[in-house]
Design an enzyme around this catalytic site. Structure first.
Site, short mmCIF file in Angstrom:
data_model
loop_
_atom_site.label_atom_id
_atom_site.label_comp_id
_atom_site.label_asym_id
_atom_site.label_seq_id
_atom_site.Cartn_x
_atom_site.Cartn_y
_atom_site.Cartn_z
N LYS A 1 0.84 -1.20 0.00
CA LYS A 1 0.00 0.00 0.00
C LYS A 1 0.88 1.26 0.00
O LYS A 1 2.09 1.17 0.25
CB LYS A 1 -0.90 -0.01 1.25
N TYR B 1 13.31 31.23 4.73
CA TYR B 1 12.07 31.96 5.04
C TYR B 1 11.93 32.22 6.54
O TYR B 1 12.33 31.40 7.36
CB TYR B 1 10.85 31.15 4.58
C1 LIG Z 1 -0.33 -1.41 6.97
C2 LIG Z 1 -0.93 -2.67 7.46
C3 LIG Z 1 -0.11 -3.78 7.78
C4 LIG Z 1 1.40 -3.71 7.77
O1 LIG Z 1 1.89 -3.18 8.96
P1 LIG Z 1 3.48 -3.02 9.19
O2 LIG Z 1 3.59 -2.52 10.56
O3 LIG Z 1 3.97 -2.07 8.15
O4 LIG Z 1 4.07 -4.38 9.00
C5 LIG Z 1 -0.75 -4.95 8.15
N1 LIG Z 1 -2.10 -5.04 8.20
C6 LIG Z 1 -2.90 -3.99 7.91
C7 LIG Z 1 -4.38 -4.15 8.00
C8 LIG Z 1 -2.34 -2.78 7.53
O5 LIG Z 1 -3.14 -1.74 7.24
#
Ligand SMILES: *Cc1c(COP(=O)(O)O)cnc(C)c1O
Length: 401
Positions: free
Chosen positions: A36, A258
């Site tokens: 993701k 800035y």
């Molecule tokens: C993002 C996510 C993971 C992965 O978690 P990590 O800590 O990056 O390993 C697993 N399960 C779900 C539902 C997630 O949204």
């Protein structure tokens, strides 16, 4: 863009080795690699393809759109969409053979109707909210939901059931959530339901609690070397680079950046690096976390206006740590190279640290696989070859006073 000024270098070999190390550790448990958020900034398609090649059984994304992107890129392996979908997205989910997370009957109904029309089965994973307060049905409704889906929705196949931990580093909170999940599984098994994929672990839980691996683990951070792992040999697969595009020497007492937050205390040679908060650097030198932190920041700001560098915001210029001065701009930052000014030239490569997940889409992703360096991020460039040499070879020192 054969000569990008800023890029994320991703070593796919390292990602592959990390995945193999994780697979070795979990044994027969299946591995879902989370891709993701553009694979945590690393580029979704190249990482997904690499994960599949390295033995991932499943891929995980947040949104249906991300799942569709993977399918359109040619990924054939199972993909689980973590976010629940809207009923009107049911047809898309089926068309692209994406496994959907369900926690409401509206979605189940829409999936069932669409699946019946297409004469196929919708694969779903039921999600249980054991404490995060986000997606999922509350524990007391979980058994009933599985029962109703099985009894009334003939075109739905419950392939999985899962929950997500809210604080996997805390053992007692995590055990509490895990026990709630287990009691539901026990009740379902008692009633004769067999759900093949029961899963709860993210990276941290997978590392800390071997007994929670169940049928599958969902690993993101660890694949990208983004979470500490005492017992596994995991490496960081990526680095962020940019190039110095301008150099000049400011007199003593000159403001930098800035808001006039920093004032030079000496003749200061600054290197301008075209990488700012739009690209993924944090806007402020450090984000305050509570009152004490805000107070410390205030003191740092006051000191900075007298030219005292207190922030530990650095970049590496030719391997040497140099301070970022003043406030970071939208698409550039200002680096103090006074102490190494004779060895610094326009076009020199600079290594930056930033949260990769916040890295702008506009930054090129450059992949290393076996002996080839190539650029496959079609959103950024349609060229396959990329030249990462130090500048153009025509270095200019004229702007150093
Ligand atoms: C993002 C996510 C993971 C992965 O978690 P990590 O800590 O990056 O390993 C697993 N399960 C779900 C539902 C997630 O949204």
């Amino acid at each position: 863009m054969a000569n990008p000024t800023s890029w994320l270098y991703v070593d796919l070999n390292t990602i592959s080795e990390n995945i193999k190390t994780i697979k070795n550790y979990i044994g027969a448990t299946r591995l879902l690699v989370v891709v993701k958020a553009n694979a945590y900034g690393h580029g979704m398609y190249p990482v997904a393809a690499c994960a599949v090649e390295s033995g991932a059984d499943y891929l995980g994304v947040s949104s249906l759109e991300e799942g569709i992107f993977l399918r359109k890129s040619g990924i054939k392996e199972p993909v689980l969409v973590f976010n629940t979908i809207l009923p009107e997205q049911a047809e898309d989910a089926l068309n692209y053979d994406l496994t959907v997370t369900v926690c409401s009957f509206d979605t189940v109904q829409a999936l069932n109707d669409a699946a019946a029309k297409m004469n196929k089965k919708a694969f779903v994973h039921v999600k249980i909210d054991t404490g995060l307060g986000r997606f999922g049905v509350l524990p007391e409704h979980a058994v009933e939901m599985v029962h109703i889906i099985t009894a009334n929705f003939k075109n739905i196949y419950i392939e999985g059931i899962y929950t997500h931990f809210s604080l996997a580093t805390n053992e007692s909170i995590t055990r509490k959530q895990f026990n709630i999940f287990l009691s539901i599984i026990k009740e379902l098994e008692h009633q004769g339901y067999k759900i093949p994929l029961k899963h709860v672990c993210n990276s941290t839980a997978m590392l800390n609690y071997a007994e929670m691996h169940l049928d599958m683990v969902r690993v993101g951070n660890l694949v990208y070397g983004l979470c500490p792992s005492k017992n596994l040999k995991i490496s960081n697969p990526s680095k962020i680079y940019s190039k110095i595009i301008f150099l000049k020497t400011l007199p003593k007492g000159h403001y930098v950046g800035y808001g006039n937050r920093f004032k030079t205390r000496r003749h200061t040679t600054v290197a301008i690096v075209p990488f700012g908060y739009y690209d993924g650097l944090e806007l402020f030198i450090s984000q305050p976390n509570g009152i004490w932190d805000s107070l410390k920041n205030l003191i740092k700001q006051i000191l900075a206006s007298f030219g005292v560098i207190t922030a530990n915001r650095t970049v590496k210029v030719n391997g040497i740590q140099c301070n970022i001065l003043g406030k970071i701009s939208m698409q550039s930052c200002i680096v103090d190279v006074t102490d190494i000014k004779d060895k610094v030239f326009i076009g020199d490569v600079v290594e930056l640290s930033a949260r990769r997940i916040n890295l702008s889409h506009s930054i090129a992703r450059v992949y290393h696989k076996a002996d080839n360096i190539f650029l496959v991020d079609k959103a950024v460039s349609d060229e396959d070859e990329v030249n990462l040499s130090h500048g153009t070879g025509q270095r200019s020192e004229t702007s150093i006073v």
